[in-house]
Design a protein around this motif. Structure first.
Motif, PDB file in Angstrom:
ATOM      1  N   HIS A   1       0.841  -1.199   0.000  1.00 29.29           N
ATOM      2  CA  HIS A   1       0.000   0.000   0.000  1.00 29.29           C
ATOM      3  C   HIS A   1       0.875   1.248   0.000  1.00 29.29           C
ATOM      4  CE1 HIS A   1      -2.291   3.300   1.859  1.00 29.29           C
ATOM      5  NE2 HIS A   1      -3.351   2.766   1.268  1.00 29.29           N
ATOM      6  N   ALA A   2       1.891   1.271   0.859  1.00 30.34           N
ATOM      7  CA  ALA A   2       2.770   2.441   0.963  1.00 30.34           C
ATOM      8  C   ALA A   2       3.546   2.658  -0.326  1.00 30.34           C
ATOM      9  CB  ALA A   2       3.723   2.264   2.140  1.00 30.34           C
ATOM     10  N   VAL A   3       4.076   1.581  -0.890  1.00 31.54           N
ATOM     11  CA  VAL A   3       4.874   1.696  -2.113  1.00 31.54           C
ATOM     12  C   VAL A   3       4.019   2.181  -3.282  1.00 31.54           C
ATOM     13  CG1 VAL A   3       6.124   0.339  -3.831  1.00 31.54           C
ATOM     14  CG2 VAL A   3       6.643   0.051  -1.406  1.00 31.54           C
ATOM     15  N   GLU A   4       2.800   1.671  -3.384  1.00 29.50           N
ATOM     16  CA  GLU A   4       1.922   2.097  -4.479  1.00 29.50           C
ATOM     17  C   GLU A   4       1.423   3.516  -4.270  1.00 29.50           C
ATOM     18  OE1 GLU A   4      -0.977  -1.038  -4.861  1.00 29.50           O
ATOM     19  OE2 GLU A   4       0.607  -2.521  -5.230  1.00 29.50           O
ATOM     20  N   LEU A   5       1.269   3.934  -3.016  1.00 27.45           N
ATOM     21  CA  LEU A   5       0.930   5.332  -2.739  1.00 27.45           C
ATOM     22  C   LEU A   5       2.082   6.240  -3.167  1.00 27.45           C
ATOM     23  CD1 LEU A   5      -1.242   7.196  -1.467  1.00 27.45           C
ATOM     24  CD2 LEU A   5      -0.013   6.966   0.703  1.00 27.45           C
ATOM     25  N   ASN A   6       3.318   5.803  -2.952  1.00 24.42           N
ATOM     26  CA  ASN A   6       4.466   6.561  -3.445  1.00 24.42           C
ATOM     27  C   ASN A   6       4.406   6.724  -4.960  1.00 24.42           C
ATOM     28  OD1 ASN A   6       5.577   6.654  -0.843  1.00 24.42           O
ATOM     29  ND2 ASN A   6       6.805   4.817  -1.158  1.00 24.42           N
ATOM     30  N   ASP A   7       3.993   5.663  -5.656  1.00 23.79           N
ATOM     31  CA  ASP A   7       3.869   5.746  -7.111  1.00 23.79           C
ATOM     32  C   ASP A   7       2.834   6.792  -7.526  1.00 23.79           C
ATOM     33  OD1 ASP A   7       5.790   3.838  -7.730  1.00 23.79           O
ATOM     34  OD2 ASP A   7       4.359   2.178  -7.748  1.00 23.79           O
TER      35      ASP A   7
ATOM     36  N   LEU B   1       1.852  20.759  -2.469  1.00 21.93           N
ATOM     37  CA  LEU B   1       2.101  20.266  -1.117  1.00 21.93           C
ATOM     38  C   LEU B   1       1.504  18.873  -0.963  1.00 21.93           C
ATOM     39  CD1 LEU B   1       3.182  20.923   1.754  1.00 21.93           C
ATOM     40  CD2 LEU B   1       0.898  21.826   2.276  1.00 21.93           C
ATOM     41  N   TRP B   2       2.263  17.990  -0.327  1.00 18.84           N
ATOM     42  CA  TRP B   2       1.799  16.633  -0.012  1.00 18.84           C
ATOM     43  C   TRP B   2       2.012  16.418   1.485  1.00 18.84           C
ATOM     44  CZ3 TRP B   2       0.193  12.528  -3.397  1.00 18.84           C
ATOM     45  CH2 TRP B   2       0.083  11.272  -2.794  1.00 18.84           C
ATOM     46  N   VAL B   3       0.927  16.365   2.243  1.00 17.67           N
ATOM     47  CA  VAL B   3       1.002  16.128   3.684  1.00 17.67           C
ATOM     48  C   VAL B   3       0.753  14.640   3.916  1.00 17.67           C
ATOM     49  CG1 VAL B   3       0.074  16.708   5.950  1.00 17.67           C
ATOM     50  CG2 VAL B   3       0.178  18.460   4.154  1.00 17.67           C
ATOM     51  N   ALA B   4       1.739  13.952   4.445  1.00 17.77           N
ATOM     52  CA  ALA B   4       1.676  12.502   4.594  1.00 17.77           C
ATOM     53  C   ALA B   4       0.804  12.087   5.775  1.00 17.77           C
ATOM     54  CB  ALA B   4       3.084  11.946   4.776  1.00 17.77           C
TER      55      ALA B   4
ATOM     56  N   ARG C   1       2.061   9.465  -5.854  1.00 16.20           N
ATOM     57  CA  ARG C   1       2.666  10.786  -5.647  1.00 16.20           C
ATOM     58  C   ARG C   1       3.688  11.108  -6.744  1.00 16.20           C
ATOM     59  NH1 ARG C   1       6.738  13.267  -1.089  1.00 16.20           N
ATOM     60  NH2 ARG C   1       6.492  15.406  -1.816  1.00 16.20           N
ATOM     61  N   LEU C   2       4.490  10.127  -7.129  1.00 18.78           N
ATOM     62  CA  LEU C   2       5.503  10.365  -8.147  1.00 18.78           C
ATOM     63  C   LEU C   2       4.888  10.773  -9.481  1.00 18.78           C
ATOM     64  CD1 LEU C   2       8.121   7.597  -7.348  1.00 18.78           C
ATOM     65  CD2 LEU C   2       8.569  10.053  -7.558  1.00 18.78           C
ATOM     66  N   THR C   3       3.740  10.213  -9.820  1.00 19.79           N
ATOM     67  CA  THR C   3       3.053  10.622 -11.042  1.00 19.79           C
ATOM     68  C   THR C   3       2.712  12.107 -10.980  1.00 19.79           C
ATOM     69  OG1 THR C   3       2.152   8.423 -11.487  1.00 19.79           O
ATOM     70  CG2 THR C   3       0.963  10.274 -12.434  1.00 19.79           C
ATOM     71  N   LEU C   4       2.285  12.561  -9.810  1.00 16.72           N
ATOM     72  CA  LEU C   4       1.956  13.978  -9.624  1.00 16.72           C
ATOM     73  C   LEU C   4       3.216  14.843  -9.695  1.00 16.72           C
ATOM     74  CD1 LEU C   4      -0.629  15.675  -8.946  1.00 16.72           C
ATOM     75  CD2 LEU C   4       0.073  15.521  -6.550  1.00 16.72           C
ATOM     76  N   LEU C   5       4.290  14.388  -9.054  1.00 19.25           N
ATOM     77  CA  LEU C   5       5.536  15.142  -9.060  1.00 19.25           C
ATOM     78  C   LEU C   5       6.122  15.269 -10.462  1.00 19.25           C
ATOM     79  CD1 LEU C   5       7.311  13.740  -5.861  1.00 19.25           C
ATOM     80  CD2 LEU C   5       6.668  16.123  -6.265  1.00 19.25           C
TER      81      LEU C   5
END
Length: 254
Positions: A111-117, A130-133, A119-123
């Motif tokens: 879940h965490a790794v795919e959530l990172n993906d 802003l991304w508040v974790a 965010r990376l698409t957005l970046l």
């Protein structure tokens, strides 16, 4: 200044940004961590980054985990030592509940790794302001009187046609029980700190299923498919559970 043998001197410019990202991601792959650091302007040279991260692991500040079968590269999390160092430097952090077993742990990692993906698409698109974790949201919810209705996966502020738009993000990798969604709907009835919540799901069948739980919620909830986020971002179609109509995400943001 001289340091004891075996100790590590952490730099504010490069080391602490890595540690903050690891603790906020909960779990993050080697490639994800480097790309987030690069896009954030903290690191440019992959070899230097690899040395820096290896150094943090060697000194027990970052943990290198066994890789789940779905991933072919190392995954990292913060160590208790790293957590204490960050908290002493002002990082807001409340530990997550311990996994109930190996299967639960693997699901949390994925879940965490795919959530990172996500965010990376957005970046990569240059849209993130802003991304508040979740770790920061959890800290505010548990330690202050002015929190959010629930511990969202993230609070996201994006650039939209010369202005900013904010929404809470929930990535629903696996389905919860019906009662759990009824409880979430009740929580969102009391939400005052954020006006819009975006749920990203694996497929459109689950979008249709969840819509029934949120059709009468006061807070504006929109449902979409994670793959569409990766492909279209703010142009992705999202479902409004109240009207049962799809619109581009950019059209439903404030």
């Amino acid at each position: 200044m001289r340091y004891l043998k075996g100790s590590i001197a952490l730099g504010q410019e490069h080391d602490y940004p890595i540690l903050r990202q690891v603790i906020r991601s909960h779990f993050v792959t080697h490639a994800q961590l480097f790309e987030i650091m690069k896009l954030g302007g903290y690191e440019r040279d992959r070899r230097v980054f690899d040395w820096r991260l290896r150094r943090l692991v060697t000194h027990g500040v970052v943990l290198k985990l066994q890789t789940p079968a779905q991933r072919a590269e190392p995954i990292y999390s913060i160590s208790p030592t790293g957590s204490l160092l960050l908290q002493s430097s002002g990082e807001c952090f409340v530990p997550l509940p311990s996994p109930r077993g190996p299967r639960d742990r693997e699901l949390k990692v994925l879940h965490a790794v795919e959530l990172n993906d996500l965010r990376l698409t957005l970046l990569r698109a240059g849209l993130e302001i802003l991304w508040v974790a979740e770790s920061e949201i959890r800290s505010r919810n548990e330690l202050t009187p002015s929190g959010y209705a629930k511990d969202y996966d993230a609070l996201v502020t994006v650039s939209l046609a010369g202005r900013s738009a904010r929404f809470a993000l929930e990535y629903e990798r696996t389905l919860k029980s019906n009662q759990k969604y009824r409880d979430i709907a009740k929580l969102l009835e009391d939400e005052r700190a954020v006006e819009r919540v975006l749920y990203l799901l694996p497929n459109y069948d689950l979008v249709s299923f969840l819509a029934g739980f949120f059709e009468r919620v006061r807070c504006l909830v929109f449902l979409g498919v994670a793959q569409a986020w990766h492909e279209k971002l703010l142009d992705m179609p999202v479902l409004d559970p109240r009207s049962r109509r799809y619109s581009p995400l950019r059209e439903v943001l404030p």
